[in-house]
Design a protein around this motif. Structure first.
Motif, PDB file in Angstrom:
ATOM      1  N   ILE A   1       0.835  -1.210   0.000  1.00 27.41           N
ATOM      2  CA  ILE A   1       0.000   0.000   0.000  1.00 27.41           C
ATOM      3  C   ILE A   1       0.862   1.249   0.000  1.00 27.41           C
ATOM      4  N   LEU A   2       1.931   1.246   0.797  1.00 25.11           N
ATOM      5  CA  LEU A   2       2.817   2.406   0.880  1.00 25.11           C
ATOM      6  C   LEU A   2       3.512   2.685  -0.444  1.00 25.11           C
ATOM      7  N   LEU A   3       3.985   1.641  -1.103  1.00 25.23           N
ATOM      8  CA  LEU A   3       4.677   1.828  -2.379  1.00 25.23           C
ATOM      9  C   LEU A   3       3.732   2.394  -3.442  1.00 25.23           C
ATOM     10  N   ILE A   4       2.517   1.866  -3.496  1.00 24.16           N
ATOM     11  CA  ILE A   4       1.553   2.385  -4.468  1.00 24.16           C
ATOM     12  C   ILE A   4       1.178   3.829  -4.127  1.00 24.16           C
ATOM     13  N   PHE A   5       1.049   4.125  -2.818  1.00 23.08           N
ATOM     14  CA  PHE A   5       0.732   5.489  -2.403  1.00 23.08           C
ATOM     15  C   PHE A   5       1.838   6.458  -2.812  1.00 23.08           C
ATOM     16  N   LEU A   6       3.094   6.074  -2.599  1.00 26.71           N
ATOM     17  CA  LEU A   6       4.208   6.943  -2.970  1.00 26.71           C
ATOM     18  C   LEU A   6       4.281   7.152  -4.478  1.00 26.71           C
ATOM     19  N   ALA A   7       3.868   6.129  -5.236  1.00 27.97           N
ATOM     20  CA  ALA A   7       3.885   6.259  -6.691  1.00 27.97           C
ATOM     21  C   ALA A   7       2.754   7.156  -7.196  1.00 27.97           C
ATOM     22  N   LEU A   8       1.645   7.248  -6.429  1.00 27.88           N
ATOM     23  CA  LEU A   8       0.481   7.997  -6.889  1.00 27.88           C
ATOM     24  C   LEU A   8       0.325   9.363  -6.239  1.00 27.88           C
ATOM     25  N   VAL A   9       1.031   9.616  -5.131  1.00 30.60           N
ATOM     26  CA  VAL A   9       0.775  10.834  -4.369  1.00 30.60           C
ATOM     27  C   VAL A   9       1.072  12.089  -5.197  1.00 30.60           C
ATOM     28  N   TYR A  10       2.009  12.014  -6.122  1.00 31.10           N
ATOM     29  CA  TYR A  10       2.312  13.179  -6.974  1.00 31.10           C
ATOM     30  C   TYR A  10       1.111  13.542  -7.846  1.00 31.10           C
ATOM     31  N   PHE A  11       0.299  12.550  -8.175  1.00 32.97           N
ATOM     32  CA  PHE A  11      -0.854  12.769  -9.053  1.00 32.97           C
ATOM     33  C   PHE A  11      -2.159  12.861  -8.247  1.00 32.97           C
ATOM     34  N   SER A  12      -2.068  13.191  -6.969  1.00 33.79           N
ATOM     35  CA  SER A  12      -3.255  13.184  -6.105  1.00 33.79           C
ATOM     36  C   SER A  12      -4.325  14.162  -6.594  1.00 33.79           C
TER      37      SER A  12
ATOM     38  N   LEU B   1      -7.812  10.682  -0.615  1.00 38.48           N
ATOM     39  CA  LEU B   1      -8.308   9.892  -1.739  1.00 38.48           C
ATOM     40  C   LEU B   1      -7.217   9.005  -2.312  1.00 38.48           C
ATOM     41  N   THR B   2      -6.013   9.515  -2.422  1.00 33.94           N
ATOM     42  CA  THR B   2      -4.908   8.723  -2.963  1.00 33.94           C
ATOM     43  C   THR B   2      -4.603   7.529  -2.076  1.00 33.94           C
ATOM     44  N   LEU B   3      -4.677   7.705  -0.770  1.00 30.71           N
ATOM     45  CA  LEU B   3      -4.456   6.582   0.142  1.00 30.71           C
ATOM     46  C   LEU B   3      -5.539   5.517  -0.033  1.00 30.71           C
ATOM     47  N   ILE B   4      -6.786   5.948  -0.193  1.00 34.17           N
ATOM     48  CA  ILE B   4      -7.871   4.990  -0.406  1.00 34.17           C
ATOM     49  C   ILE B   4      -7.685   4.256  -1.729  1.00 34.17           C
ATOM     50  N   VAL B   5      -7.305   4.978  -2.759  1.00 38.97           N
ATOM     51  CA  VAL B   5      -7.049   4.343  -4.060  1.00 38.97           C
ATOM     52  C   VAL B   5      -5.908   3.336  -3.965  1.00 38.97           C
ATOM     53  N   SER B   6      -4.900   3.650  -3.167  1.00 39.79           N
ATOM     54  CA  SER B   6      -3.779   2.722  -2.980  1.00 39.79           C
ATOM     55  C   SER B   6      -4.244   1.424  -2.334  1.00 39.79           C
TER      56      SER B   6
END
Length: 265
Positions: free
Chosen positions: A27-38, A74-79
């Motif tokens: 979850i953390l890795l996906i969150f870090l990959a997506l947080v820039y596009f939050s 939202l990004t955390l939930i998506v992760s």
């Protein structure tokens, strides 16, 4: 309790901790990959409402930190949603050693189908329910009322719908499991169809925000999915119980053979 008895429990707890850590790392890795596009992710999620708003209307933020925290939330939930297949795999790997062989053969298709149906329910909510619901709400607003939805309230609303539709689309899997284990049969479910239809609307009332439109849009797919589950459940009636009995008989035969091979005193 002796030390020997506690060893299996400790090893299971260690394995459980390991699999929980793996899931959290995923979850953390996906969150870090997506947080820039939050912000882009939030814009995509809010598009069904934004496309229905009248000219000049927009969403608002009533809290000072909402423009920053809401897209991050939202990004955390998506992760978590994107990590669901890996998390389910970790759950499967943890419980698989305790299952019979025929149960393990059923579990993998079950995990795949349940994950696919959950994502399908979310897609149905986004592409079908949201445009219809938001279009209905906007067009029925009293004249002179400017619609300006708070971004955090909107996120809570759509997440509730996403979860409700994702869970409701698991109905065929639940029905197949019940019939496979011998708890019920398709014929019994058909006889209870009127009660199940009423129950679908009750579930829609409990799982969706307090509006009749969302409740109806959830209850109708649940009724259709119920019919689909009953149709496919005909091929699984009693198979789980039958295979479990066969497995028990094989285990008993193995025990008897082991006892016969032991030398007499």
């Amino acid at each position: 309790m002796s030390v020997e008895d506690t060893q299996p429990l400790i090893s299971h707890l260690i394995e459980l901790r390991s699999r929980l850590l793996r899931s959290m790392i995923c979850i953390l890795l996906i969150f870090l990959a997506l947080v820039y596009f939050s912000n882009d992710i939030y814009h995509m999620v809010s598009a069904p409402l934004m496309s229905q708003l009248p000219h000049g209307a927009s969403m608002i933020a009533t809290d000072v930190a909402s423009p920053f925290l809401t897209p991050i939330k939202l990004t955390l939930i998506v992760s978590v949603f994107f990590s669901a297949p890996y998390i389910l795999y970790q759950v499967w790997s943890f419980i698989a050693p305790a299952l019979y062989k025929h149960e393990r053969r059923l579990m993998m298709p079950l995990l795949f189908s349940s994950t696919a149906l959950f994502y399908l329910g979310m897609a149905f909510a986004y592409f079908v329910v949201f445009p219809l619901a938001f279009g209905f709400f906007v067009k029925t607003a009293p004249e002179g009322i400017l619609i300006s939805t708070d971004i955090n309230n909107y996120l809570n609303f759509v997440m509730a719908l996403f979860f409700a539709f994702g869970v409701s689309f698991e109905v065929p899997v639940a029905i197949i499991l019940l019939c496979w284990s011998g708890v019920t049969t398709p014929d019994d479910l058909k006889k209870k169809r009127p009660y199940i239809v009423v129950g679908a609307f009750v579930v829609g009332m409990l799982m969706t925000p307090p509006d009749v439109f969302s409740q109806t849009l959830l209850a109708i797919p649940m009724c259709i999915l119920f019919e689909i589950g009953v149709f496919f459940a005909r091929f699984y009636v009693g198979k789980g119980r039958k295979k479990a009995n066969e497995q028990d008989e094989e285990d008993c035969e193995d025990e008897h053979s082991d006892d016969s091979e032991k030398p007499s005193a």
